[in-house]
Motif scaffolding. Structure first.
Motif, PDB file in Angstrom:
ATOM      1  N   VAL A 114       0.840  -1.205   0.000  1.00 25.07           N
ATOM      2  CA  VAL A 114       0.000   0.000   0.000  1.00 25.07           C
ATOM      3  C   VAL A 114       0.873   1.251   0.000  1.00 25.07           C
ATOM      4  O   VAL A 114       0.603   2.228  -0.706  1.00 25.07           O
ATOM      5  CB  VAL A 114      -0.957  -0.018   1.212  1.00 25.07           C
ATOM      6  N   GLN A 115       1.937   1.248   0.798  1.00 27.30           N
ATOM      7  CA  GLN A 115       2.826   2.399   0.856  1.00 27.30           C
ATOM      8  C   GLN A 115       3.467   2.676  -0.505  1.00 27.30           C
ATOM      9  O   GLN A 115       3.668   3.824  -0.902  1.00 27.30           O
ATOM     10  CB  GLN A 115       3.927   2.174   1.893  1.00 27.30           C
ATOM     11  N   ALA A 116       3.766   1.610  -1.246  1.00 24.52           N
ATOM     12  CA  ALA A 116       4.385   1.759  -2.562  1.00 24.52           C
ATOM     13  C   ALA A 116       3.372   2.068  -3.655  1.00 24.52           C
ATOM     14  O   ALA A 116       3.746   2.207  -4.818  1.00 24.52           O
ATOM     15  CB  ALA A 116       5.152   0.483  -2.919  1.00 24.52           C
ATOM     16  N   GLY A 117       2.095   2.158  -3.287  1.00 21.90           N
ATOM     17  CA  GLY A 117       1.070   2.443  -4.273  1.00 21.90           C
ATOM     18  C   GLY A 117       0.692   1.261  -5.120  1.00 21.90           C
ATOM     19  O   GLY A 117       0.079   1.422  -6.176  1.00 21.90           O
ATOM     20  N   GLN A 118       1.048   0.063  -4.676  1.00 22.57           N
ATOM     21  CA  GLN A 118       0.734  -1.141  -5.429  1.00 22.57           C
ATOM     22  C   GLN A 118      -0.605  -1.711  -4.970  1.00 22.57           C
ATOM     23  O   GLN A 118      -0.995  -1.545  -3.816  1.00 22.57           O
ATOM     24  CB  GLN A 118       1.825  -2.195  -5.226  1.00 22.57           C
ATOM     25  N   PRO A 119      -1.326  -2.408  -5.846  1.00 24.41           N
ATOM     26  CA  PRO A 119      -2.580  -3.041  -5.423  1.00 24.41           C
ATOM     27  C   PRO A 119      -2.311  -4.190  -4.458  1.00 24.41           C
ATOM     28  O   PRO A 119      -1.249  -4.815  -4.504  1.00 24.41           O
ATOM     29  CB  PRO A 119      -3.180  -3.550  -6.739  1.00 24.41           C
ATOM     30  N   LEU A 120      -3.251  -4.422  -3.590  1.00 28.71           N
ATOM     31  CA  LEU A 120      -3.117  -5.547  -2.658  1.00 28.71           C
ATOM     32  C   LEU A 120      -3.470  -6.831  -3.400  1.00 28.71           C
ATOM     33  O   LEU A 120      -4.642  -7.114  -3.647  1.00 28.71           O
ATOM     34  CB  LEU A 120      -4.039  -5.364  -1.451  1.00 28.71           C
ATOM     35  N   ASP A 121      -2.463  -7.583  -3.749  1.00 30.12           N
ATOM     36  CA  ASP A 121      -2.663  -8.857  -4.442  1.00 30.12           C
ATOM     37  C   ASP A 121      -2.836  -9.937  -3.376  1.00 30.12           C
ATOM     38  O   ASP A 121      -1.877 -10.453  -2.819  1.00 30.12           O
ATOM     39  CB  ASP A 121      -1.450  -9.172  -5.323  1.00 30.12           C
ATOM     40  N   VAL A 122      -4.096 -10.248  -3.092  1.00 31.63           N
ATOM     41  CA  VAL A 122      -4.385 -11.181  -2.008  1.00 31.63           C
ATOM     42  C   VAL A 122      -3.809 -12.560  -2.304  1.00 31.63           C
ATOM     43  O   VAL A 122      -3.313 -13.245  -1.416  1.00 31.63           O
ATOM     44  CB  VAL A 122      -5.914 -11.261  -1.775  1.00 31.63           C
ATOM     45  N   ASP A 123      -3.840 -12.973  -3.567  1.00 30.16           N
ATOM     46  CA  ASP A 123      -3.292 -14.279  -3.924  1.00 30.16           C
ATOM     47  C   ASP A 123      -1.806 -14.357  -3.587  1.00 30.16           C
ATOM     48  O   ASP A 123      -1.313 -15.388  -3.126  1.00 30.16           O
ATOM     49  CB  ASP A 123      -3.486 -14.551  -5.416  1.00 30.16           C
ATOM     50  N   ALA A 124      -1.078 -13.283  -3.821  1.00 31.58           N
ATOM     51  CA  ALA A 124       0.354 -13.287  -3.549  1.00 31.58           C
ATOM     52  C   ALA A 124       0.634 -13.189  -2.056  1.00 31.58           C
ATOM     53  O   ALA A 124       1.574 -13.799  -1.547  1.00 31.58           O
ATOM     54  CB  ALA A 124       1.030 -12.126  -4.281  1.00 31.58           C
ATOM     55  N   LEU A 125      -0.185 -12.420  -1.352  1.00 30.61           N
ATOM     56  CA  LEU A 125       0.049 -12.234   0.079  1.00 30.61           C
ATOM     57  C   LEU A 125      -0.354 -13.458   0.888  1.00 30.61           C
ATOM     58  O   LEU A 125       0.338 -13.853   1.818  1.00 30.61           O
ATOM     59  CB  LEU A 125      -0.732 -11.017   0.581  1.00 30.61           C
ATOM     60  N   MET A 126      -1.502 -14.031   0.541  1.00 32.47           N
ATOM     61  CA  MET A 126      -2.033 -15.146   1.310  1.00 32.47           C
ATOM     62  C   MET A 126      -2.494 -16.234   0.355  1.00 32.47           C
ATOM     63  O   MET A 126      -3.684 -16.346   0.065  1.00 32.47           O
ATOM     64  CB  MET A 126      -3.191 -14.701   2.200  1.00 32.47           C
ATOM     65  N   PRO A 127      -1.596 -17.046  -0.180  1.00 27.36           N
ATOM     66  CA  PRO A 127      -2.000 -18.101  -1.115  1.00 27.36           C
ATOM     67  C   PRO A 127      -3.041 -19.031  -0.498  1.00 27.36           C
ATOM     68  O   PRO A 127      -2.909 -19.458   0.651  1.00 27.36           O
ATOM     69  CB  PRO A 127      -0.693 -18.855  -1.376  1.00 27.36           C
ATOM     70  N   GLY A 128      -4.069 -19.310  -1.269  1.00 32.42           N
ATOM     71  CA  GLY A 128      -5.056 -20.291  -0.824  1.00 32.42           C
ATOM     72  C   GLY A 128      -6.121 -19.749   0.090  1.00 32.42           C
ATOM     73  O   GLY A 128      -6.917 -20.507   0.629  1.00 32.42           O
ATOM     74  N   VAL A 129      -6.201 -18.424   0.288  1.00 33.73           N
ATOM     75  CA  VAL A 129      -7.220 -17.878   1.177  1.00 33.73           C
ATOM     76  C   VAL A 129      -8.581 -17.972   0.509  1.00 33.73           C
ATOM     77  O   VAL A 129      -8.763 -17.499  -0.611  1.00 33.73           O
ATOM     78  CB  VAL A 129      -6.927 -16.408   1.531  1.00 33.73           C
ATOM     79  N   ALA A 130      -9.515 -18.612   1.222  1.00 35.57           N
ATOM     80  CA  ALA A 130     -10.880 -18.697   0.691  1.00 35.57           C
ATOM     81  C   ALA A 130     -11.631 -17.418   1.015  1.00 35.57           C
ATOM     82  O   ALA A 130     -11.351 -16.751   1.991  1.00 35.57           O
ATOM     83  CB  ALA A 130     -11.599 -19.901   1.295  1.00 35.57           C
ATOM     84  N   GLY A 131     -12.595 -17.106   0.217  1.00 33.19           N
ATOM     85  CA  GLY A 131     -13.468 -15.985   0.515  1.00 33.19           C
ATOM     86  C   GLY A 131     -12.989 -14.658  -0.021  1.00 33.19           C
ATOM     87  O   GLY A 131     -13.553 -13.626   0.284  1.00 33.19           O
ATOM     88  N   ARG A 132     -11.894 -14.635  -0.819  1.00 29.09           N
ATOM     89  CA  ARG A 132     -11.446 -13.364  -1.366  1.00 29.09           C
ATOM     90  C   ARG A 132     -12.459 -12.901  -2.416  1.00 29.09           C
ATOM     91  O   ARG A 132     -13.086 -13.705  -3.097  1.00 29.09           O
ATOM     92  CB  ARG A 132     -10.058 -13.495  -1.983  1.00 29.09           C
ATOM     93  N   PRO A 133     -12.604 -11.595  -2.600  1.00 27.08           N
ATOM     94  CA  PRO A 133     -13.611 -11.107  -3.542  1.00 27.08           C
ATOM     95  C   PRO A 133     -13.266 -11.465  -4.968  1.00 27.08           C
ATOM     96  O   PRO A 133     -12.129 -11.319  -5.404  1.00 27.08           O
ATOM     97  CB  PRO A 133     -13.577  -9.582  -3.327  1.00 27.08           C
ATOM     98  N   ALA A 134     -14.236 -11.960  -5.710  1.00 29.37           N
ATOM     99  CA  ALA A 134     -14.013 -12.275  -7.118  1.00 29.37           C
ATOM    100  C   ALA A 134     -13.973 -10.981  -7.921  1.00 29.37           C
ATOM    101  O   ALA A 134     -14.495  -9.954  -7.506  1.00 29.37           O
ATOM    102  CB  ALA A 134     -15.137 -13.170  -7.622  1.00 29.37           C
ATOM    103  N   ARG A 135     -13.320 -11.038  -9.084  1.00 27.24           N
ATOM    104  CA  ARG A 135     -13.293  -9.881  -9.964  1.00 27.24           C
ATOM    105  C   ARG A 135     -14.708  -9.590 -10.464  1.00 27.24           C
ATOM    106  O   ARG A 135     -15.445 -10.492 -10.851  1.00 27.24           O
ATOM    107  CB  ARG A 135     -12.352 -10.126 -11.126  1.00 27.24           C
ATOM    108  N   THR A 136     -15.058  -8.317 -10.429  1.00 29.48           N
ATOM    109  CA  THR A 136     -16.392  -7.893 -10.829  1.00 29.48           C
ATOM    110  C   THR A 136     -16.294  -7.078 -12.114  1.00 29.48           C
ATOM    111  O   THR A 136     -15.375  -6.268 -12.268  1.00 29.48           O
ATOM    112  CB  THR A 136     -17.029  -7.028  -9.720  1.00 29.48           C
ATOM    113  N   ARG A 137     -17.245  -7.282 -13.013  1.00 27.86           N
ATOM    114  CA  ARG A 137     -17.284  -6.462 -14.225  1.00 27.86           C
ATOM    115  C   ARG A 137     -17.815  -5.086 -13.848  1.00 27.86           C
ATOM    116  O   ARG A 137     -18.901  -4.954 -13.247  1.00 27.86           O
ATOM    117  CB  ARG A 137     -18.172  -7.116 -15.264  1.00 27.86           C
TER     118      ARG A 137
END
Length: 491
Positions: free
Chosen positions: A375-398
């Motif tokens: 967040v400090q670097a202005g990068q998006p929070l990539d949940v897959d990279a931070l917490m591999p295998g976490v269930a319940g992450r928000p799906a991409r929305t159109r």
């Protein structure tokens, strides 16, 4: 992973048990109190506050003004946020110790374990309550519904963070263990805080002015283990003097070293490597293991001596109500080191609180710090990279599937921070900018007269977050405007 311990921590307050008698885990929930702990709140100081319901209480009404939450020895206050409805979400405890959630008669968004609730009543099993229920209210506050077997207590051990009954129990036991000189065995999964517990015992004991020497037996080769522990002048026992020798992953100690440790505990002496004369072993021994030592591969005579005192560090999934205060602790540590205070979105915090954390507190700390860095670097929070295998992450929305009200709600729930709102909606940041540009109620900072900005700042005590919400403009842009104004620049 099989639990490393078949019994709960020793209780030195129980007259029915000696220091060496394991106390069984209580089998029933009848005497336990249903508790609500604030996992996340827009005001960080509120995180960790609790409401403890009387045993077998009637429905608990949760709304903007009730119940009253309190920190230990602190003032009581309701949730008190405009996104929390006045009408109550009701929690109903059943005879079997299950809990039902009865939705309020309002449009407030209510989530259970990361999923939005729509049915008027949702019943949770006793086992689900045992694991801790994570309730999201209004997209802004997270609560944990859980059991407490004791009343909240202030912590005298700052390094062992937690408001759960399990955390309180561990701190109580450590204080009592520190007052003795008996050997100690710390048991718990990897990352559950065994080394912190050993340090706390050392600091609270009469030996605190002497060294604590740590040896990780999993990283010491069999050929060097004896010298590392019993070397003349250089071994751990010689360096610790009358302090503490902490042997992490003691189950990896070679059999010959286990036998030597047994003799040290039995006689209080050891013969340094290559020496003829024995020396007194003045140091106290603390061992730690993350697996069962009763399987026959470990020296059972040594184990019986180590079990004079046992402290069990529970896994994080058994103290879910502590995730909020632990995450805040790691965020504050990051801010103290870097001088920056990035904000993490509620959707991300919900994922943290709903994860089972196989790596326990150590893994949580790593994920929080990586998220703060991103967040400090202005990068998006990539949940897959931070917490591999976490269930319940928000799906991409159109983006074209999102209503204008959903965009506005996401910005309001996330402090008008664009990146956080984008994560909550499941859209990219560029898509979020397009949604904002098309929204009739959202304004760019350049479209707002300076006099209106100054009036909003005055009305909200100079708080940029509240001012951004009142002006319906992104918080980041407003903060840039304020920095430019302070520097005398015209934006």
């Amino acid at each position: 992973m099989q639990s490393p311990l078949k019994h709960a921590p020793l209780s030195l307050l129980d007259a029915e048990n000696t220091l060496a008698s394991p106390v069984p885990v209580p089998s029933g929930r009848a005497a336990q109190m249903l508790a609500l702990t604030i996992l996340w709140h827009p005001e960080p100081a509120r995180i960790g506050e609790q409401f403890i319901a009387p045993t077998r209480a009637a429905d608990i009404a949760v709304n903007r003004f009730a119940p009253l939450f309190a920190a230990v020895a602190g003032d009581c206050a309701p949730l008190d946020h405009r996104r929390i409805a006045r009408d109550s979400l009701r929690l109903r405890r059943h005879r079997d110790d299950g809990v039902s959630l009865l939705l309020p008669q309002s449009r407030m968004r209510v989530e259970l374990n990361g999923a939005m609730l729509a049915a008027p009543e949702t019943r949770c099993t006793p086992e689900q309550v045992d694991a801790g229920l994570v309730i999201g209210l209004g997209g802004v506050v997270l609560l944990c519904v859980h059991w407490m077997d004791r009343l909240p207590q202030p912590s005298a051990i700052g390094s062992l963070v937690g408001v759960s009954g399990a955390a309180i129990r561990v701190r109580e036991l450590i204080r009592q263990v520190a007052a003795t000189d008996l050997p100690v065995l710390l048991l718990g999964e990897a990352g559950s805080g065994k080394e912190l517990a050993a340090q706390a015992i050392h600091q609270a004991s009469a030996r605190c002015r002497s060294p604590m020497v740590t040896v990780n037996m999993a990283t010491v080769g069999a050929a060097l283990a004896e010298a590392d522990l019993f070397g003349a002048g250089t071994g751990a026992f010689a360096q610790a003097r009358d302090g503490i020798v902490f042997l992490d992953k003691i189950g990896f100690a070679p059999p010959v070293v286990q036998a030597m440790l047994r003799r040290v505990l039995q006689t209080g002496e050891y013969r340094p490597s290559g020496a003829r004369m024995k020396e007194a072993a003045r140091a106290r021994l603390i061992g730690a293991s993350d697996h069962d030592l009763h399987d026959g591969s470990f020296n059972q005579a040594l184990l019986r001596r180590l079990e004079a005192l046992v402290v069990y560090l529970p896994p994080l999934r058994e103290r879910r109500c502590d995730i909020g205060v632990l995450a805040l602790h790691f965020m504050q540590s990051w801010s103290a080191r870097t001088g920056c205070t990035p904000e993490l979105p509620v959707a991300f915090m919900s994922q943290l609180c709903n994860h089972d954390w196989p790596g326990n507190v150590r893994q949580l700390g790593s994920v929080v710090q990586r998220a703060m860095s991103a967040v400090q670097a202005g990068q998006p929070l990539d949940v897959d990279a931070l917490m591999p295998g976490v269930a319940g992450r928000p799906a991409r929305t159109r983006p074209n599937k999102l209503s204008p009200q959903a965009v506005l709600d996401a910005l309001e729930a996330n402090g008008w921070l664009i990146r956080n709102a984008a994560l909550a909606l499941g859209v990219s940041r560029p898509s979020m900018y397009k949604l904002m540009e098309a929204h009739p109620a959202i304004r760019q900072i350049g479209q707002i007269a300076p006099a209106e900005i100054e009036a909003a700042l005055a009305a909200h005590g100079g708080d940029p977050g509240r001012c951004a919400a009142a002006l319906k403009t992104p918080s980041e842009a407003l903060r840039r405007y304020l920095r430019g104004r302070a520097a005398g620049k015209v934006l």
